[in-house]
Design a protein around this motif. Structure first.
Motif, PDB file in Angstrom:
ATOM      1  N   ARG A  44     -33.231 -22.779  -0.578  1.00  0.00           N
ATOM      2  CA  ARG A  44     -32.562 -21.474  -0.546  1.00  0.00           C
ATOM      3  C   ARG A  44     -31.310 -21.487   0.314  1.00  0.00           C
ATOM      4  N   THR A  45     -31.354 -22.220   1.419  1.00  0.00           N
ATOM      5  CA  THR A  45     -30.251 -22.166   2.375  1.00  0.00           C
ATOM      6  C   THR A  45     -28.990 -22.864   1.893  1.00  0.00           C
ATOM      7  N   ASP A  46     -29.109 -24.112   1.474  1.00  0.00           N
ATOM      8  CA  ASP A  46     -27.898 -24.862   1.105  1.00  0.00           C
ATOM      9  C   ASP A  46     -27.925 -25.412  -0.321  1.00  0.00           C
ATOM     10  N   ARG A  47     -28.899 -24.964  -1.133  1.00  0.00           N
ATOM     11  CA  ARG A  47     -28.956 -25.299  -2.564  1.00  0.00           C
ATOM     12  C   ARG A  47     -29.084 -26.792  -2.852  1.00  0.00           C
ATOM     13  N   ARG A  48     -29.696 -27.539  -1.949  1.00  0.00           N
ATOM     14  CA  ARG A  48     -29.927 -28.966  -2.179  1.00  0.00           C
ATOM     15  C   ARG A  48     -31.207 -29.147  -2.979  1.00  0.00           C
ATOM     16  N   ARG A  49     -31.239 -30.182  -3.810  1.00  0.00           N
ATOM     17  CA  ARG A  49     -32.404 -30.434  -4.659  1.00  0.00           C
ATOM     18  C   ARG A  49     -33.580 -30.976  -3.850  1.00  0.00           C
ATOM     19  N   TYR A  50     -34.771 -30.589  -4.304  1.00  0.00           N
ATOM     20  CA  TYR A  50     -35.992 -31.173  -3.764  1.00  0.00           C
ATOM     21  C   TYR A  50     -37.030 -31.261  -4.880  1.00  0.00           C
ATOM     22  N   VAL A  51     -37.984 -32.172  -4.705  1.00  0.00           N
ATOM     23  CA  VAL A  51     -39.066 -32.370  -5.662  1.00  0.00           C
ATOM     24  C   VAL A  51     -40.362 -32.476  -4.873  1.00  0.00           C
ATOM     25  N   ARG A  52     -41.381 -31.713  -5.290  1.00  0.00           N
ATOM     26  CA  ARG A  52     -42.692 -31.798  -4.661  1.00  0.00           C
ATOM     27  C   ARG A  52     -43.597 -32.580  -5.602  1.00  0.00           C
ATOM     28  N   ILE A  53     -44.093 -33.726  -5.116  1.00  0.00           N
ATOM     29  CA  ILE A  53     -44.933 -34.635  -5.891  1.00  0.00           C
ATOM     30  C   ILE A  53     -46.349 -34.562  -5.336  1.00  0.00           C
ATOM     31  N   GLY A  54     -47.332 -34.482  -6.220  1.00  0.00           N
ATOM     32  CA  GLY A  54     -48.714 -34.390  -5.772  1.00  0.00           C
ATOM     33  C   GLY A  54     -49.606 -35.388  -6.464  1.00  0.00           C
ATOM     34  N   ALA A  55     -50.686 -35.725  -5.792  1.00  0.00           N
ATOM     35  CA  ALA A  55     -51.704 -36.627  -6.343  1.00  0.00           C
ATOM     36  C   ALA A  55     -53.068 -36.067  -5.989  1.00  0.00           C
ATOM     37  N   VAL A  56     -53.995 -36.159  -6.942  1.00  0.00           N
ATOM     38  CA  VAL A  56     -55.373 -35.733  -6.700  1.00  0.00           C
ATOM     39  C   VAL A  56     -56.170 -36.977  -6.348  1.00  0.00           C
ATOM     40  N   LEU A  57     -56.733 -36.969  -5.168  1.00  0.00           N
ATOM     41  CA  LEU A  57     -57.510 -38.108  -4.677  1.00  0.00           C
ATOM     42  C   LEU A  57     -58.984 -37.721  -4.600  1.00  0.00           C
ATOM     43  N   ALA A  58     -59.848 -38.696  -4.445  1.00  0.00           N
ATOM     44  CA  ALA A  58     -61.288 -38.439  -4.360  1.00  0.00           C
ATOM     45  C   ALA A  58     -61.626 -37.549  -3.158  1.00  0.00           C
ATOM     46  N   ASP A  59     -60.905 -37.727  -2.064  1.00  0.00           N
ATOM     47  CA  ASP A  59     -61.198 -36.953  -0.851  1.00  0.00           C
ATOM     48  C   ASP A  59     -60.252 -35.764  -0.669  1.00  0.00           C
ATOM     49  N   GLY A  60     -59.576 -35.331  -1.714  1.00  0.00           N
ATOM     50  CA  GLY A  60     -58.676 -34.182  -1.630  1.00  0.00           C
ATOM     51  C   GLY A  60     -57.346 -34.474  -2.294  1.00  0.00           C
ATOM     52  N   GLY A  61     -56.389 -33.622  -2.037  1.00  0.00           N
ATOM     53  CA  GLY A  61     -55.065 -33.790  -2.627  1.00  0.00           C
ATOM     54  C   GLY A  61     -54.038 -34.233  -1.594  1.00  0.00           C
ATOM     55  N   LEU A  62     -52.958 -34.762  -2.090  1.00  0.00           N
ATOM     56  CA  LEU A  62     -51.859 -35.196  -1.240  1.00  0.00           C
ATOM     57  C   LEU A  62     -50.567 -34.727  -1.892  1.00  0.00           C
TER      58      LEU A  62
END
Length: 93
Positions: A44-62
């Motif tokens: 929101r502040t400076d309009r730079r790109r970001y990507v949120r990557i996730g993985a589902v693991l046996a002991d939870g998510g990351l």
């Protein structure tokens, strides 16, 4: 004469290579883990790109957020904001 071709990773900037390589580095090469793009947008502040990557693991998510920098690299920390700077110089006597 042999001319070496630059890889796509080195063309993307002097930081951490391409996003795919960086995701592989952080999540590991395990074929058991399913990795997904959870969100991609701009800050929101400076309009730079970001990507949120996730993985589902046996002991939870990351989840890891990667930020795009001005040199084309992706990093896990946001780029420094471009702030105008002023300097003062002493007058010649």
């Amino acid at each position: 004469m042999v001319v070496a071709r630059q890889s796509k990773e080195s063309e993307m900037g002097s930081g951490e290579k391409c996003l795919r390589t960086l995701v592989g580095k952080w999540f590991g090469p395990s074929a058991v883990v399913t990795i997904r793009v959870m969100e991609f947008s701009r800050t929101r502040t400076d309009r730079r790109r970001y990507v949120r990557i996730g993985a589902v693991l046996a002991d939870g998510g990351l989840t890891i957020v990667f930020f795009r920098h001005d040199d084309g690299s992706w990093n896990v920390f946001p780029a420094k904001a471009n702030v105008p700077a002023m300097r003062t110089y002493p007058l010649a006597a």
